[in-house]
Design a protein around this motif. Structure first.
Motif, short mmCIF file in Angstrom:
data_model
loop_
_atom_site.label_atom_id
_atom_site.label_comp_id
_atom_site.label_asym_id
_atom_site.label_seq_id
_atom_site.Cartn_x
_atom_site.Cartn_y
_atom_site.Cartn_z
N GLY A 199 18.84 32.12 9.94
CA GLY A 199 18.31 30.83 9.53
C GLY A 199 17.33 30.90 8.38
O GLY A 199 16.97 29.87 7.81
N THR A 210 15.91 31.95 4.52
CA THR A 210 16.43 31.85 3.16
C THR A 210 15.79 32.93 2.31
O THR A 210 14.56 33.09 2.33
N ASN A 262 18.08 26.98 -6.26
CA ASN A 262 18.85 27.10 -5.02
C ASN A 262 20.18 27.81 -5.19
O ASN A 262 20.85 28.13 -4.22
N ILE A 274 20.99 31.67 2.45
CA ILE A 274 20.68 31.44 3.86
C ILE A 274 21.46 32.45 4.70
O ILE A 274 22.68 32.55 4.59
N THR A 317 22.77 33.66 8.31
CA THR A 317 23.08 33.11 9.64
C THR A 317 23.75 34.19 10.47
O THR A 317 24.72 34.82 10.01
N SER A 355 21.92 28.21 -0.98
CA SER A 355 21.23 26.97 -0.63
C SER A 355 21.80 25.76 -1.34
O SER A 355 21.70 24.64 -0.84
N PRO A 376 25.38 25.00 1.22
CA PRO A 376 25.23 25.64 2.53
C PRO A 376 26.49 25.62 3.39
O PRO A 376 26.55 26.31 4.41
N SER A 428 13.64 26.86 0.40
CA SER A 428 14.75 26.14 -0.22
C SER A 428 14.37 24.68 -0.31
O SER A 428 14.29 23.99 0.70
#
Length: 529
Positions: free
Chosen positions: A296, A298, A332, A337, A339, A351, A354, A439
């Motif tokens: 989760g 960035t 961005n 990101i 995960t 970002s 996403p 972000s």
């Protein structure tokens, strides 16, 4: 035909020292009663060698279990044209008895696996006869687990099977269970914790540097399966190490054969001590690590050799959008990101998009295969593992191919392409650091609205670009625009807190905006429409 290349091993038998011993389809390493470490391998009479140490740095040739050119007569009942050249042996010790399993093949598909026993690896060996037979019944692999003895074997026509054996006779005491279908072979069994791991080969062996062999692994909570989660364990090539095959783990050492790209593709024995299990899966080399990231979070991803940033080309958001490296612009398109995708792997999404994921083009196993963006499909082409390289740097290794994210050509230039390549631990263009970043809209150059809260707006721009440097600023600001080749295409100066730059005459495309004043220098990236 498949094994003709291995005949070269017999020609190398007179050699008693080399960096890597000659070997094809080596057995699990095993220790003899005198303390020496042995490996059996494909060859006349079952070729054998030993070393005083587990790294096989001083190996020597040992007597074959069967005299070259001779073999048990029972084999003629199951195999046509057998000549005493045995394939792919494996060996295990139960109590005080060594059990040696060997493959017999001749003309066509019919083959068989037999077993011989001894109380000393140097012999004498007593043949105990057939264990299994059938089309392509080859490549025995043993595991002794909680007082029970198991053998898996490969079958190129239908896959891999497993059977339980008597610990006194070495013969089957159960029916056969099918484990893996398809054109696979060379299984190996290993247990760690609550999981059994089944290693096996995909691709084709025995063609030197052109061999397409690579090793995969799957796991199960039960030795008879089902085995799931197949992933690449050893890729087809890593430098001069080509076509690795035939997993074995014994005496604390991982063993397998490879074709040496530095020696005309000759088959040799690899011995490694850097084998382990982490996050529920086996690895070789440095243990995989979650590294300095959390699911989760960035992050900026910075290549060690260039100090730039992994970047989405032109801030694209569609399938197939390319990824390169670029100077850090704090937008961005350069923020990723992470995960958790399970089993120690991550999904990486920019970002600015996403819903997308860092993706290996076509799940290719080839060096220089492109790394791109693609819609999240939850497949192995989009899952990446962090491998600790020390000093706060990590490689990103593909679950699909076992290769690593690489800045092509070791380039330090803006725009250098991102590809995959064999993982080489010392290559700085495969090592990255990860810096936590936020972000937010102030850095999002993919936002399509005219928002005066941005320091550079609108973005994308059509006619006029606004630069905001601060409500109370009263000095001069120099503005410069550069195209993607680094060529300066525009220069301007304005006074006060905000200025406007006319970009009507510029072609459509991506530009870097640099502006500086007594407060400092700033960089942004904009798209001209």
């Amino acid at each position: 035909m498949k094994w003709s290349v291995v005949l070269l091993l017999t020609l190398a038998a007179h050699l008693v020292q080399a960096q890597y011993p000659p070997s094809h389809d080596p057995s699990t390493m095993i220790r003899n009663t005198d303390g020496r470490y042995w490996i059996f391998t494909t060859g006349d009479g079952v070729w054998a060698m030993s070393s005083s140490n587990r790294d096989f740095t001083n190996w020597r040739v040992e007597p074959t279990p069967f005299a070259p050119g001779t073999y048990p007569s029972w084999i003629n009942n199951y195999v046509d044209g057998f000549n005493g050249f045995f394939w792919a042996p494996d060996v295990i010790k139960v109590g005080s008895t060594y059990f040696l399993y060997y493959s017999c093949a001749g003309n066509g598909a019919p083959a068989a696996i037999g077993v011989a026993t001894a109380t000393n690896l140097a012999g004498p060996w007593t043949d105990r006869g057939r264990v299994v037979s059938g089309n392509n019944a080859i490549d025995p692999a043993l595991l002794y687990d909680n007082g029970r003895l198991w053998m898996s074997w490969g079958n190129w026509q239908t896959g891999i099977d497993i059977i339980e054996l008597s610990t006194s006779t070495g013969k089957p005491i159960s029916g056969t269970t099918h484990l893996v279908s398809g054109n696979v072979e060379g299984p190996g069994l290993f247990k760690s914790g609550s999981y059994y791991y089944l290693f096996y080969q995909r691709g084709l062996c025995c063609n030197g540097v052109n061999s397409s062999y690579y090793m995969v692994v799957a796991r199960s909570a039960n030795i008879t399966g089902p085995y799931t989660g197949e992933r690449v364990f050893l890729p087809n090539q890593n430098g001069n190490i080509i076509g690795p095959g035939h997993f074995g783990f014994g005496e604390g050492r991982l063993t397998y054969h490879f074709y040496d790209g530095n020696d005309n593709g000759n088959a040799k024995l690899m011995v490694r001590s850097d084998f382990g299990v982490a996050n529920g899966w086996p690895y070789v080399g440095s243990p995989p690590s979650s590294g300095p990231v959390t699911s989760g979070g960035t992050y900026r991803i910075t290549p060690r050799h260039s100090d730039k940033a992994l970047d989405v080309v032109n801030c694209g958001t569609g399938n197939g959008t390319n990824v390169n490296q670029w100077s850090w612009l704090n937008n961005n398109c350069q923020k990723w990101i992470f995960t958790d995708a399970g089993d120690g792997y991550y999904r990486l999404s920019p970002s600015n998009a996403p819903n997308m994921a860092l993706d290996l083009n076509a799940c290719s196993g080839s060096n220089l295969a492109n790394v791109q963006l693609w819609s999240w499909l939850n497949n192995d082409c989009q899952k990446w593992q962090l491998v600790d390289r020390g000093g706060g740097y990590y490689s990103l290794r593909s679950r699909a191919s076992g290769k690593c994210v690489d800045i092509e050509g070791i380039s330090s230039s803006d725009g250098a392409n991102v590809v995959q390549y064999d993982c080489i631990s010392g290559n700085y263009n495969q090592q990255f650091s990860f810096q936590s970043v936020s972000s937010g809209r102030l850095a999002d150059v993919s936002d399509l609205i005219d928002d005066s809260r941005l320091s550079v707006f609108p973005n994308p721009v059509v006619n006029h670009l606004n630069i905001r440097v601060g409500d109370q600023f009263e000095g001069s600001t120099i503005v410069e625009l550069f195209d993607t080749s680094g060529k300066k295409v525009l220069s301007s100066v304005f006074e006060g807190p905000e200025g406007m730059v006319d970009v009507v005459g510029l072609p459509k495309g991506l530009y870097v905006v640099k502006y500086n004043n007594v407060q400092g220098s700033h960089t942004a990236r904009v798209r001209k429409q």
